[in-house]
Design a protein around this motif. Sequence first.
Motif, mmCIF file in Angstrom:
data_model
loop_
_atom_site.group_PDB
_atom_site.id
_atom_site.type_symbol
_atom_site.label_atom_id
_atom_site.label_comp_id
_atom_site.label_asym_id
_atom_site.label_seq_id
_atom_site.Cartn_x
_atom_site.Cartn_y
_atom_site.Cartn_z
ATOM 1 N N ASP A 72 14.080 7.614 5.956
ATOM 2 C CA ASP A 72 13.181 8.688 6.368
ATOM 3 C C ASP A 72 11.763 8.260 6.002
ATOM 4 N N LEU A 73 10.943 7.974 7.002
ATOM 5 C CA LEU A 73 9.592 7.476 6.735
ATOM 6 C C LEU A 73 8.772 8.489 5.954
ATOM 7 N N ASP A 74 8.866 9.764 6.308
ATOM 8 C CA ASP A 74 8.089 10.781 5.607
ATOM 9 C C ASP A 74 8.499 10.855 4.135
ATOM 10 N N ARG A 77 7.050 7.857 2.361
ATOM 11 C CA ARG A 77 5.616 8.048 2.110
ATOM 12 C C ARG A 77 5.387 9.019 0.951
ATOM 13 N N GLU A 78 6.187 10.072 0.902
ATOM 14 C CA GLU A 78 6.060 11.037 -0.199
ATOM 15 C C GLU A 78 6.343 10.362 -1.539
ATOM 16 N N TRP A 79 7.337 9.474 -1.559
ATOM 17 C CA TRP A 79 7.652 8.744 -2.793
ATOM 18 C C TRP A 79 6.482 7.869 -3.215
ATOM 19 N N ALA A 80 5.908 7.146 -2.258
ATOM 20 C CA ALA A 80 4.764 6.281 -2.571
ATOM 21 C C ALA A 80 3.582 7.095 -3.084
ATOM 22 N N ASP A 81 3.288 8.198 -2.401
ATOM 23 C CA ASP A 81 2.144 9.036 -2.794
ATOM 24 C C ASP A 81 2.367 9.657 -4.171
ATOM 25 N N LYS A 82 3.587 10.127 -4.401
ATOM 26 C CA LYS A 82 3.919 10.736 -5.690
ATOM 27 C C LYS A 82 3.782 9.724 -6.822
ATOM 28 N N LEU A 117 23.281 -2.685 9.532
ATOM 29 C CA LEU A 117 22.366 -3.616 8.880
ATOM 30 C C LEU A 117 20.929 -3.414 9.335
ATOM 31 N N GLU A 118 20.750 -2.997 10.578
ATOM 32 C CA GLU A 118 19.394 -2.707 11.049
ATOM 33 C C GLU A 118 18.758 -1.621 10.197
ATOM 34 N N LYS A 119 19.554 -0.631 9.821
ATOM 35 C CA LYS A 119 19.026 0.445 8.973
ATOM 36 C C LYS A 119 18.753 -0.056 7.559
ATOM 37 N N LEU A 120 19.754 -0.710 6.953
ATOM 38 C CA LEU A 120 19.627 -1.109 5.550
ATOM 39 C C LEU A 120 18.594 -2.206 5.340
ATOM 40 N N LEU A 121 18.596 -3.207 6.201
ATOM 41 C CA LEU A 121 17.821 -4.419 5.951
ATOM 42 C C LEU A 121 16.493 -4.476 6.692
ATOM 43 N N ILE A 122 16.340 -3.717 7.752
ATOM 44 C CA ILE A 122 15.079 -3.746 8.504
ATOM 45 C C ILE A 122 14.313 -2.440 8.355
ATOM 46 N N ARG A 123 14.983 -1.324 8.660
ATOM 47 C CA ARG A 123 14.276 -0.046 8.654
ATOM 48 C C ARG A 123 13.691 0.279 7.281
ATOM 49 N N ALA A 131 4.634 2.702 3.870
ATOM 50 C CA ALA A 131 4.334 3.740 2.878
ATOM 51 C C ALA A 131 3.477 3.223 1.729
ATOM 52 N N PHE A 132 3.704 1.980 1.312
ATOM 53 C CA PHE A 132 3.013 1.447 0.139
ATOM 54 C C PHE A 132 1.807 0.588 0.489
ATOM 55 N N HIS A 133 1.569 0.335 1.771
ATOM 56 C CA HIS A 133 0.494 -0.560 2.200
ATOM 57 C C HIS A 133 -0.851 -0.199 1.578
#
Length: 250
Positions: A72-74, A77-82, A117-123, A131-133
């Motif tokens: 979940d991208l949002d 991002r919330e984790w990074a911001d927090k 694997l697309e979810k675990l290793l790429i997404r 999020a952390f950029h």
Amino acid sequence: MKNSNGPLEGAVVAVAGAAGPAGRAALLRLAEAGATVVGADADPERLAAAVDAARYAHGGATVTGDTVDLLDLDATREWADKTEKEFGRIDGLVHLVGGWRGSPSFAETNLSDWDLLEKLLIRTVQHTSLAFHDGLLRSDRGRYLLISAAGASAPTAGNAAYAASKAAAEAWTLALADAFRKAGGEAGPGTAAAILVVKALVHDAMRAERPNAKFAGFTDVSELADAIAGVWDRPAGELNGQRLWMTPRP
């Protein structure tokens, strides 16, 4: 004892996929080196155990855990911001979300393996990097570190889905490195994205389950953790965009 003089003293490092064997080793090593460590995983019980182990091993170390759905991208991002808001900075994201699926032959590849694997290793790489950029760019020692596999450079017939997923994650991370390079301008990058490449990982439980196995060429999770902590010893310009091989190149 915490290292009071090392490059990680006072740093804040986030670890994605912190509850697995490699994640546990990374939490321990980063805490030992003096970092504030913030782990994330989808499994709250295993994450709590990993955080407690690192905290107890290094008295006085700040080690916390957040249950985060990195698909979940949002939420990512919330984790990074927090994390940045709570600790005032973010100096690293270590990507240790893993998974493997293989098949007896190329023709027998099950494309449901790719879906997983697309979810675990790429997404998860996409979401954590996006999020952390900004936070990593604000750091004077920001590092984004992907753990990859030699198979991405030399795919075998039965590992098509896995190798392709790892190769895509590497390409994404190298694009992030190019963004850091451009952000640094003429002075060069102050933030780095790099890839640690192993053949495969091994830990004590695996050895106990297969006492006669040699695990030739495998990297122990403790050795990987040392290498992770070591990236802060190197200048960003030297590190950025590099594949750091912990196994012979295929």
